[in-house]
Design an enzyme around this catalytic site. Structure first.
Site, PDB file in Angstrom:
ATOM      1  N   LYS A  12      -1.610  -9.802   0.028  1.00 26.65           N
ATOM      2  CA  LYS A  12      -2.108  -9.368   1.189  1.00 26.65           C
ATOM      3  C   LYS A  12      -3.148 -10.364   1.948  1.00 26.65           C
ATOM      4  CE  LYS A  12      -4.343  -5.321   3.327  1.00 26.65           C
ATOM      5  NZ  LYS A  12      -4.905  -3.847   3.018  1.00 26.65           N
ATOM      6  N   SER A  52      -2.533  -0.734   6.181  1.00 26.56           N
ATOM      7  CA  SER A  52      -2.698  -1.968   6.444  1.00 26.56           C
ATOM      8  C   SER A  52      -2.091  -2.813   5.466  1.00 26.56           C
ATOM      9  CB  SER A  52      -4.289  -2.381   6.456  1.00 26.56           C
ATOM     10  OG  SER A  52      -4.926  -2.219   5.101  1.00 26.56           O
ATOM     11  N   SER A  75      -4.406   2.772   2.697  1.00 27.26           N
ATOM     12  CA  SER A  75      -3.506   1.667   2.850  1.00 27.26           C
ATOM     13  C   SER A  75      -2.856   1.189   1.791  1.00 27.26           C
ATOM     14  CB  SER A  75      -4.446   0.648   3.209  1.00 27.26           C
ATOM     15  OG  SER A  75      -4.988   0.738   4.565  1.00 27.26           O
TER      16      SER A  75
END
Length: 603
Positions: A241, A313, A337
């Site tokens: 990420k 996210s 998330s």
């Protein structure tokens, strides 16, 4: 040492004025009390008539109140603003004192502290010393073993096509590499091709780390030629990420404000994976500043139904793992998330106990809520990745060496497992058949403000890490104006005292949940917002498990493979991730929902 300020005496001239005013009022009251004559001659008649007209229209002001001034300027504004802090109970004199104190002490202190720690956004440096410990045990345990005792696959053959390779598990790919049936270079080729084929379709990739990937793949292959095998992640490609720092590559945080940012540090989790021999092939999408699935390049989509968005996210890690673009990826969760996108995209994922994985080098939202975790093909793969990346680091005061038991050697027949009304009953039946004791269960707690506690905590912490960003007006260019810009403006109005009260209420919630947690684990919905907030505030680990599919609401014409994924969560107490993992592995050992492949851009 700061000397307390006493009350200031009025200047002598003001004292004389006050004395004169008091005498005048005394005279006026005496005159007013005398009988009126109605005449116009000399004496008190004229004064009495004037005084009478005054007294008829307005009551006399006591002499002791003459020193009270009408509120002016800043005091009026302060008085009006205090209602937004639920503190509109101060009189004007106290407000004036508060105004002076803020100007003389608070504001200079605020500015100096910001100068020291808040010029750089993102919270990568100077972590808070207010450290949250989620453990329910008063005894500090040290990690008992360096690695779990992984199962070994046998008789694994290399598939003839890339598609089949792309959806193999870490255990299977690792065995192909160990037995030299495929090289890390070849695996890297496979996954980079898929990333480039589907990355734009799903809007899930920010940066291809191609040069680094081939360098790391060569190192992995060279080590194997020398007879050195680093373990099941040796030569395995993966994605991060894009809130996780990797030197020489942009770490954009998904935001147009920071899209050219390069952070010259190796995040702890990246260092751990590098030392395990894993190969970084891409920085994957994070929603802008780790909020939802909207980022500066678009909005990430769900491989199981491309008309939907991935949510959460950790959008890029989830969608890319689901689509077979990487064997696994690392995401993060502050409030949903990991759980939300894993549920939407049908991926097995682990949100570990708070503090299990050090967050050094990772953009910070909330130091008492943020957690890193893996998205994988299976719970077995999650356990392997967790074992490689867990651990403490000096850069993250909340990180701990947690004494997890080996999930591959846990006897689930000794567990009592609760199930909520929201649990998928297939999981209940399978685990019961595998020997666990399943019982109806409900978490009991009296705290009604769970969701607001999380929002206050997360938003204020986030604002502390992006104070400068807001002050410079960058919130005006944020990708989704109804998200962080609104929440962080509201966070400006949370007083420190009420932030502390929220943490006290959080402590009460944790105590009540601990008392109510009378089972070894429980099964329940992963996207129920109350449970998401509770789990993150308490620090509960959860494994998200795919459990099936159902038809989409508005399918395209003709036959379609698009589906809505069905998932459930297996929750355990803090520091008992091995229990949730063992139960998830037991369920997946006799089901194949986690092995299904999404249509991506096919019908």
């Amino acid at each position: 040492m700061r000397i307390p300020r006493g009350r200031r005496r009025p200047p002598p001239s003001l004292h004389l004025l006050l004395l004169f005013a008091a005498l005048c009022f005394a005279a006026l009251k005496t005159a007013a009390a005398a009988p009126r004559t109605g005449g116009t001659g000399e004496g008190g008649g004229g004064l009495a008539s004037v005084t009478g007209s005054i007294m008829d229209t307005k009551d006399a002001i006591p002499a002791k109140d003459i020193s009270r001034k009408e509120p002016v300027g800043g005091v009026i504004a302060l008085k009006e603003s205090m209602k937004y802090f639920d503190a509109d109970f101060f009189n004007d004199s106290k407000l004036r004192e508060m105004e002076n104190g803020a100007k003389e002490f608070n504001v200079p202190a605020f500015r100096e502290n910001r100068r020291l720690v808040a010029i750089k956004d993102g919270g990568l440096h100077d972590p808070s010393l207010l450290v949250f410990q989620s453990s329910w045990s008063s005894k500090s345990k040290v990690k008992e073993s360096e690695t779990f005792d992984y199962p070994q696959a046998s008789m694994i053959q290399r598939p003839s096509n890339d598609e089949d390779i792309a959806f193999m598990s870490i255990i299977e790919l690792g065995e192909l590499i160990r037995t030299k049936k495929i090289t890390s270079r070849e695996l890297t080729d496979v996954f980079l091709r898929r990333l480039k084929r589907y990355g734009a379709v799903l809007e899930s990739v920010i940066t291809y780390t191609e040069d680094l990937a081939y360098k790391q793949a060569k190192e992995a292959d060279d080590l194997l030629e020398q007879g050195k095998y680093l373990g099941p992640l040796h030569g395995i490609p993966y994605g991060l990420k894009d809130i996780i720092a990797v030197p020489q590559y942009n770490t954009t945080w998904g935001s147009k404000t920071f899209k050219n940012q390069v952070i010259d540090m190796e995040a702890f989790v990246y260092k751990r994976l590098k030392s395990a021999g894993a190969v970084l092939v891409a920085k994957l999408v994070t929603g802008s500043l780790a909020y939802d699935d909207i980022w500066f390049g678009g909005r990430t989509r769900n491989p199981w139904n491309i008309e939907e968005f991935s949510t959460g996210s950790s959008a890029g890690p989830t969608a890319s793992t689901s689509a077979g673009m990487v064997p696994f990826a690392i995401g993060s969760e502050t409030a949903g998330s990991i759980t939300y996108p894993a549920a939407r995209c049908g991926v097995t994922a682990l949100r570990p106990s708070f503090g299990t994985i050090a967050r050094t080098g990772v953009m910070s939202l909330s130091e008492s809520l943020d957690k890193l975790g893996p998205f994988c093909r299976s719970a077995t793969d999650c356990a392997i990745v967790l074992d490689a990346i867990r651990g403490a680091d000096a850069g993250d005061p909340s990180s701990r060496e947690i004494a997890l038991e080996d999930p591959f050697h846990v006897d689930i027949t000794k567990f009592t497992v609760g199930y909520l009304d929201s649990a998928e009953m297939e999981v209940v039946k399978v685990l019961s058949a595998k020997g666990a004791k399943l019982v109806p269960f409900k978490l009991n707690y009296t705290v009604e403000s769970v969701q607001s506690i999380l929002n206050i905590t997360m938003d204020v912490d986030m604002l502390a890490h992006f104070d400068n960003w807001q002050r410079e007006g960058h919130d005006d260019e944020y990708e989704a104006q109804d998200q962080w810009p609104v929440e962080l403006r509201r966070a400006r109005l949370v007083p420190a005292v009420d932030y502390v009260q929220a943490q006290r209420a959080r402590g009460r919630l944790i105590r009540e949940v601990q008392e109510s947690f009378t089972v070894d684990a429980f099964i329940g919905n992963v996207t129920d917002w109350e449970l998401v907030c509770l789990g993150n505030l308490v620090g509960l680990p959860i494994v998200v498990v795919p459990t099936g599919f159902k038809s989409i609401e508005h399918p395209p014409k003709g036959n379609t493979r698009r589906r809505t994924t069905v998932t459930t969560g297996i929750y355990a107490p803090p520091d008992h991730d091995h229990i949730a993992l063992a139960l998830a592995m037991a369920y997946q050992s006799v089901t194949d929902h986690h092995k299904q492949r999404p249509p991506i851009d096919a019908n």
